[in-house]
Scaffold this motif. Structure first.
Motif, PDB file in Angstrom:
ATOM      1  N   LEU A 227       0.844  -1.203   0.000  1.00 34.93           N
ATOM      2  CA  LEU A 227       0.000   0.000   0.000  1.00 34.93           C
ATOM      3  C   LEU A 227       0.874   1.247   0.000  1.00 34.93           C
ATOM      4  CD1 LEU A 227      -2.904   1.166   0.284  1.00 34.93           C
ATOM      5  CD2 LEU A 227      -2.534   1.166   2.733  1.00 34.93           C
ATOM      6  N   ALA A 228       1.939   1.226   0.811  1.00 37.44           N
ATOM      7  CA  ALA A 228       2.847   2.381   0.868  1.00 37.44           C
ATOM      8  C   ALA A 228       3.483   2.611  -0.497  1.00 37.44           C
ATOM      9  CB  ALA A 228       3.913   2.159   1.927  1.00 37.44           C
ATOM     10  N   ILE A 229       3.919   1.503  -1.147  1.00 40.78           N
ATOM     11  CA  ILE A 229       4.536   1.631  -2.469  1.00 40.78           C
ATOM     12  C   ILE A 229       3.528   2.192  -3.475  1.00 40.78           C
ATOM     13  CG2 ILE A 229       5.492   0.311  -4.395  1.00 40.78           C
ATOM     14  CD1 ILE A 229       6.720  -1.580  -2.351  1.00 40.78           C
ATOM     15  N   ALA A 230       2.290   1.657  -3.429  1.00 40.02           N
ATOM     16  CA  ALA A 230       1.263   2.120  -4.370  1.00 40.02           C
ATOM     17  C   ALA A 230       0.973   3.605  -4.171  1.00 40.02           C
ATOM     18  CB  ALA A 230      -0.015   1.305  -4.192  1.00 40.02           C
ATOM     19  N   ASN A 231       0.921   4.047  -2.906  1.00 41.91           N
ATOM     20  CA  ASN A 231       0.659   5.457  -2.629  1.00 41.91           C
ATOM     21  C   ASN A 231       1.769   6.340  -3.190  1.00 41.91           C
ATOM     22  OD1 ASN A 231      -1.737   5.027  -1.385  1.00 41.91           O
ATOM     23  ND2 ASN A 231      -0.997   5.314   0.705  1.00 41.91           N
ATOM     24  N   LEU A 232       3.015   5.950  -2.956  1.00 41.71           N
ATOM     25  CA  LEU A 232       4.137   6.739  -3.474  1.00 41.71           C
ATOM     26  C   LEU A 232       4.090   6.791  -4.998  1.00 41.71           C
ATOM     27  CD1 LEU A 232       7.065   5.558  -1.178  1.00 41.71           C
ATOM     28  CD2 LEU A 232       6.002   7.792  -1.209  1.00 41.71           C
ATOM     29  N   LYS A 302       3.313   6.799   9.757  1.00 39.63           N
ATOM     30  CA  LYS A 302       3.860   8.163   9.631  1.00 39.63           C
ATOM     31  C   LYS A 302       4.041   8.521   8.165  1.00 39.63           C
ATOM     32  CE  LYS A 302       6.252   7.907  14.014  1.00 39.63           C
ATOM     33  NZ  LYS A 302       7.530   7.452  14.557  1.00 39.63           N
ATOM     34  N   LEU A 303       4.602   7.548   7.397  1.00 41.56           N
ATOM     35  CA  LEU A 303       4.797   7.774   5.958  1.00 41.56           C
ATOM     36  C   LEU A 303       3.453   8.024   5.279  1.00 41.56           C
ATOM     37  CD1 LEU A 303       6.690   7.727   3.509  1.00 41.56           C
ATOM     38  CD2 LEU A 303       6.402   5.273   3.402  1.00 41.56           C
ATOM     39  N   GLY A 304       2.441   7.232   5.676  1.00 33.85           N
ATOM     40  CA  GLY A 304       1.111   7.384   5.082  1.00 33.85           C
ATOM     41  C   GLY A 304       0.530   8.759   5.363  1.00 33.85           C
TER      42      GLY A 304
END
Lengths: 451, 451
Positions: A227-232, A302-304
């Motif tokens: 999910l983090a990768i997809a968001n970035l 935090k990244l999200g």
């Protein structure tokens, strides 16, 4: 026409009957057609859901498999005879504990097992105390225990930490305590029953865990990482789109609203709930694949949060770009709309996008942030700084730009306020809110009439 | 020192024993102090949770009450004798069905009752079919039925509409079907069992509903309405704060970051999950208070989406205002930082805030949107338009402003990208991502050594 057909059939027996049969046949065929259409539509939808995420099919099959495995306990006579009706608890456990992710199943399974164990001990203790107080006092005392403990446990669910991690365990605690406390057994029989029930629940949980872990496992931690990768990636896609459609040499600004990149940030904005639940489950998971036991899952939150802030700036930016494309300005301000500004904007979006792509690549391979990312970030910052410095020999234009932004954002807020007003107005109409003015006028009329 | 004390006590019996007892006593006192501190802290926290929302205490008491009521079924012998062990299902139902809001309880209760009923009928049918196929085929056939139906039902939970409204019902369907299908009873006995179980579940659901509706009811619909009002109020508060701190005659811009109004939009941004769940539950509720049966609950979701867009613009605005306050510009651009701009900004924020306050008042009293709201919106729009027109005799400055906004938002995005890079870097450090460069260097070294 329907009625006409009926009177006709009443007047003319045989022929009318044939006519009626034909109409019935037609109706049936029409209904069958509609049903077939609906069924085809539903099948298409189900197919799309399955194609979008084939692991959903795997999960469904896994649930069926675990239930079938557990139901074998019923069919194998020796097992059934030793456990009796308690076998039911194994089936019940499988149905409620089986979750989509390994972490979810572990969280619920461990919560269920520990909730049952703790509640069982306390309930047996409560039973002993009540038993000693005699026949009359026993039910009263037990009812008081149930009331106090279930109220206290329910209240503990409002503590955020308990809610996040042990909510299900507390539910099971209340359930088991009430069941054991109110069942009118003698204590020694009770202990045998509790032991049997706990072991069936343990069998249920073990079945679930084996099925989720060994048959196509779906890891919450992996999901969170992806999910983090997809968001970035989505943030990078937006910036690349902006660069190619708005700031490149031959950018036309044409048909901007239909471009998909201008909508891409929206799913990032709404990712908080999924992220929180995945993070919560990931903390329960053992090490798997490239993720060690104490992987810093909270860092993903935090990244999200930063990604969502970024997406919310993108929302503002996209609405500006669309407005700019729509408005026909006859002439550009020589200072601000120069080639220089365009180049700076292009540099900023291009380098930021490249930095984000480097980050996603690093996340995907789980390597440290590569130096190109920092180089791109520095280049983007340099472009932003250059724009600021170059435009304002004195600092006056920089401040002017800043004030311009604030004024523009405020006028954006004015537009939003207008939309909100319209939305409340629609609500008032749909919900038939009372109109204070007409009631007043009515009163005025009434007074007029009376006077 | 610990070891020294021990050797000393070994060498010198009596005195050392006294010394040890004193240390034990000290340790015990210290532990008691720590425990007391923790207990006081926990009590304080629980007190705060209760004070923040006294209905939480009421809910806890209600759960205790419903459970005690249901457990009376066990103690009253005639009831217990006629239902037997099935009474357990009433207790189980109360524990899992009782939710904080009336809508939640209704949703779960109706889902549970209908899921049980439908699954019961299908399971009895499956049993009859399997029974007819003979002794050998029966368990195999039943296992196949359980596998197929539970897989299909689990898959149906991935359809968004089913997930939103009937998720719990499907779980109960799987549960009941598996339980009834695998229990090796004869069919007539099965029907009696199913009937008994369904009636105990109905009693459980009825107890829950009576307790939630008649003892301090918490309506999801009312909660949703209040959430919408609170969100509108927070947006108004932000605009009022901006007006008084930044655009008023004697505004100082001092100590802005510490002002609470600059953070007020954040809870609006995160309100989506609560809003969705309240809206889902509100749709199950009967008419209550000022809300009629088919109140347009979905409209609240649309309003909420607009509020969140507004809040995300506010986020951008607040970061600009803070930066502007922090930067020391020596001189203002004569054209953009004039009194005129300040007045226009003041008008825009003031009138928007007033319009929002009017809207909240209208929502609170459930009256139609009053004319002052529209007047304020028009005034704000006029100010925005006046600013745009007044600044740009030609349209060049307007376009310049627009471009300035885009450039500024982009440089904001650059800053965000930098923060994201840092965050990923922290993650890589915490999770010990592998460093491709050092591995390469190591390889290089290895090759050097070999060569």
């Amino acid at each position: 026409m329907e009625i006409g057909g009926q009177t006709e059939s009443g007047a003319n027996g045989g022929g009318g009957g044939g006519f009626r049969a034909a109409r019935c046949w037609e109706l049936l065929r029409w209904a069958a057609g509609v049903l077939r259409g609906k069924a085809v539509g539903l099948a298409g939808r189900l197919g799309r859901i399955a194609r979008d995420e084939p692991r959903r099919v795997a999960h469904s099959v896994k649930v069926g498999l675990a239930l079938t495995l557990v139901s074998v306990l019923y069919y194998v006579r020796p097992l059934f005879n030793s456990w009796g009706a308690s076998t039911m608890w194994a089936v019940l456990t499988v149905v409620v504990v089986m979750e989509y992710t390994v972490g979810g199943t572990l969280c619920k399974g461990l919560n269920r097992a520990s909730g049952t164990l703790v509640a069982g001990f306390i309930a047996v203790g409560a039973h002993k105390v009540a038993y000693m107080c005699g026949d009359k006092a026993e039910p009263v005392l037990l009812a008081i225990f149930v009331f106090l403990l279930s109220s206290a446990a329910t209240f503990s669910r409002f503590i955020p930490e308990v809610k996040a991690r042990y909510d299900y365990g507390v539910t099971i605690f209340i359930l088991t305590f009430s069941l054991v406390a109110v069942s009118s057994y003698r204590v020694d029989e009770l202990i045998r029953l509790a032991h049997r029930r706990f072991s069936t629940i343990a069998v249920g949980v073990a079945t679930c865990l084996c099925t989720t872990i060994f048959v196509f496992p779906v890891w919450a931690g992996e999901g969170l990482h992806k999910l983090a990768i997809a968001n970035l990636n989505k943030l990078a896609e937006f910036l690349e789109g902006i660069e190619s459609e708005c700031f490149r040499e031959n950018a036309t600004f044409e048909n901007l609203e239909a471009k998909p990149f201008l909508q891409v940030y929206q799913s990032v904005l709404n990712s908080k709930a999924t992220e929180d639940s995945l993070c919560n489950f990931a903390k329960w998971e053992p090490c798997h694949g490239k993720f060690k036991l104490r992987h810093p899952w909270s860092q993903y939150q935090k990244l999200g949060a930063l990604c969502r802030e970024c997406a919310s700036s993108m929302e503002a930016l996209s609405s500006y770009v669309v407005t700019l494309a729509r408005t026909e300005y006859p002439e550009a301000h020589p200072e601000l709309c120069s080639q220089q500004v365009r180049t700076a904007c292009r540099q900023m979006s291009l380098h930021s996008a490249k930095a984000l792509r480097e980050l996603t690549a690093a996340m995907r391979t789980m390597t440290t942030v590569p130096s190109p990312a920092s180089v791109h970030v520095s280049a983007a910052i340099k472009a932003a700084k250059g724009l600021r410095d170059g435009l304002s020999e004195g600092a006056d234009l920089a401040r002017a730009m800043h004030v311009a932004v604030i004024a523009s954002l405020l006028s954006e807020l004015v537009t939003k306020t207008k939309q909100i007003t319209e939305s409340v107005d629609v609500l008032a109409r749909l919900a038939r809110f009372r109109n204070p003015e007409t009631t007043q006028t009515h009163k005025g009329v009434a007074i007029d009439v009376v006077s």
